[in-house]
Design a protein around this motif. Structure first.
Motif, mmCIF file in Angstrom:
data_model
loop_
_atom_site.group_PDB
_atom_site.id
_atom_site.type_symbol
_atom_site.label_atom_id
_atom_site.label_comp_id
_atom_site.label_asym_id
_atom_site.label_seq_id
_atom_site.Cartn_x
_atom_site.Cartn_y
_atom_site.Cartn_z
ATOM 1 N N SER A 114 -44.418 -141.951 32.715
ATOM 2 C CA SER A 114 -44.545 -140.624 32.350
ATOM 3 C C SER A 114 -44.607 -140.388 31.118
ATOM 4 O O SER A 114 -45.505 -139.460 30.838
ATOM 5 C CB SER A 114 -43.273 -139.757 32.904
ATOM 6 N N GLU A 115 -44.298 -141.088 30.144
ATOM 7 C CA GLU A 115 -44.467 -141.163 28.671
ATOM 8 C C GLU A 115 -45.889 -141.407 28.385
ATOM 9 O O GLU A 115 -46.389 -140.807 27.440
ATOM 10 C CB GLU A 115 -43.565 -141.668 27.776
ATOM 11 N N ARG A 116 -46.247 -142.191 29.039
ATOM 12 C CA ARG A 116 -47.615 -142.847 28.877
ATOM 13 C C ARG A 116 -48.697 -141.884 29.430
ATOM 14 O O ARG A 116 -50.016 -142.045 29.522
ATOM 15 C CB ARG A 116 -47.894 -144.207 29.323
ATOM 16 N N GLU A 127 -45.906 -135.572 34.969
ATOM 17 C CA GLU A 127 -44.928 -134.434 34.877
ATOM 18 C C GLU A 127 -44.559 -133.736 36.168
ATOM 19 O O GLU A 127 -43.599 -133.553 36.255
ATOM 20 C CB GLU A 127 -45.467 -133.740 33.937
ATOM 21 N N ASP A 135 -49.476 -138.237 30.949
ATOM 22 C CA ASP A 135 -49.205 -136.610 31.192
ATOM 23 C C ASP A 135 -49.226 -136.068 32.361
ATOM 24 O O ASP A 135 -48.687 -135.177 32.838
ATOM 25 C CB ASP A 135 -49.829 -135.882 30.004
ATOM 26 N N SER A 152 -39.951 -143.169 34.003
ATOM 27 C CA SER A 152 -39.912 -142.354 32.678
ATOM 28 C C SER A 152 -40.893 -142.773 31.891
ATOM 29 O O SER A 152 -41.478 -142.108 31.158
ATOM 30 C CB SER A 152 -38.407 -142.351 32.334
ATOM 31 N N GLU A 153 -40.988 -144.313 31.696
ATOM 32 C CA GLU A 153 -41.691 -144.869 30.932
ATOM 33 C C GLU A 153 -43.240 -144.537 31.114
ATOM 34 O O GLU A 153 -44.179 -144.280 30.376
ATOM 35 C CB GLU A 153 -41.578 -146.443 30.843
#
Length: 389
Positions: free
Chosen positions: A89-91, A96, A93, A86-87
């Motif tokens: 993925s946040e950094r 996704e 794109d 999740s971390e």
């Protein structure tokens, strides 16, 4: 088994499958999870395997050892993997649409389950830049398996094949004469001279003087053979060897996973330490040398090994785990090549889909006190023949 019973286990090894199979996930999990509720976790091997239940999807396999329950370690790994991805993925794109994370138990055992690293080669070649003996010895001691090319040349293979074919023909004729009720290739039997433990698969002792002299002349007198045996078994002067041919006729099926010899009673295995094979494992008491007399491939078949299983006495019956965890090694090689393996290493013969015989000479080098009693019978093919050694 209920969770209350699992929580009482002293030590256990758990294989955990993780998707996606990222190396960064491996490092994160091993760094972040060192204990669960005060119970220490040791991370052993890892590899990438194909999940047969999910279209052979690549899966990261982690090996965890400790006194936790499967539910505890799975929950901890699942939490860390999801948080880590999740971390990321946040950094990024671009992640996704990546495969959603998944963690599941693949296997558990009351001893470590060795995993074979991706790309592991057990073939140790000789060249001027390497110390063959040092590398070969280290490979054999760690994995219980070693491949060596060109043990015999073409002329030597032809000479040995003649001796083997003669012994097979004479023994089959002897069975036909004295044991007419036996259906060769179908019935299971075990005599002093020959045994058959599965369909179209045989193990024939070679006690002819010419065959023994051949081994003494073309194998035992090789400097590399003597040097390797001295490293793994001790002085060559104190060794015996048994000679046989293991052959599979067309139609031979999958053999069951097995070890030719057990761990000696009272001798230590590698224990729970990741490096126990270096410091705790009792040295080999017998080493088997396979020399195929034809090229081994997918059609004629070969022997499949689970490297590293010589370390643990508790792995008998767990052979299927090596398959699903992508940790088996296929003994595909050319005629005259050598396959060395520790007598305690798990292996199995593969099917013979061809129309030709698959003969593999087997030389068992052993310490003089060890007597082979498991693989042959006590009665001769010839009734009343008590003179057979």
């Amino acid at each position: 088994m209920t969770s209350s019973v699992l929580n009482k286990l002293i030590m256990i090894c758990i294989l955990i499958g993780v998707v996606p199979p990222l190396k960064s996930v491996l490092g994160h999990v091993q760094n972040r999870i060192s204990e669960i509720d005060g119970k220490k976790i040791d991370w052993h091997d890892s590899t990438i395997a194909k999940d047969a239940d999910d279209n052979d999807k690549p899966t990261l396999i982690l090996s965890a050892v400790g006194d936790f329950s499967p539910d505890e370690i799975l929950c901890a790994v699942n939490t860390e993997v999801r948080q880590f991805l999740s971390e990321i993925s946040e950094r990024n794109d671009n992640m996704e649409n990546e495969i959603p994370p998944r963690c599941e138990i693949w296997a558990s055992a009351p001893c470590p389950l060795p995993l074979m690293p991706e790309g592991l080669s057990l073939l140790v070649e000789k060249n001027e830049e390497s110390n063959w003996l040092k590398t070969a010895t280290a490979t054999f001691q760690e994995w219980g398996l070693l491949m060596q090319s060109s043990m015999l040349n073409a002329d030597e293979i032809a000479e040995l094949r003649c001796l083997v074919d003669k012994a097979i023909t004479e023994t089959h004729q002897m069975i036909s004469n004295f044991r007419p009720n036996i259906k060769l290739g179908q019935d299971v039997f075990s005599f002093k001279e020959i045994a058959s433990r599965s369909q179209e698969r045989f193990d024939l002792r070679l006690l002819e003087t010419d065959a023994i002299r051949f081994v003494e002349r073309h194998v035992m007198k090789r400097l590399d053979v003597a040097a390797l045996l001295e490293e793994v078994l001790g002085s060559v002067e104190g060794l015996d060897f048994d000679l046989s041919v293991v052959y599979s006729r067309p139609g031979a099926e999958y053999q069951g996973w097995h070890a030719d010899g057990q761990h000696i009673s009272g001798a230590m295995d590698a224990g729970w330490s990741r490096n126990g094979w270096k410091f705790d494992l009792a040295s080999a008491y017998a080493v088997c040398l396979f020399i195929p007399l034809i090229d081994l491939n997918e059609e004629v078949g070969y022997t499949q090994f689970w490297p590293g299983t010589h370390r643990y006495r508790g792995l008998v019956g767990f052979g299927k785990v090596g398959e699903i965890a992508g940790s088996t090694y296929n003994g595909i090689c050319n005629a005259g090549d050598a396959i060395w393996y520790d007598y305690r290493c798990l292996h199995r013969g593969m099917p013979n889909f061809s129309t030709v015989l698959r003969p593999v000479v087997q030389i068992i080098f052993k310490k003089s006190w060890y007597m082979e009693k498991r693989n042959y019978g006590t009665e001769s093919v010839v009734p009343g023949n008590s003179g057979f050694a």
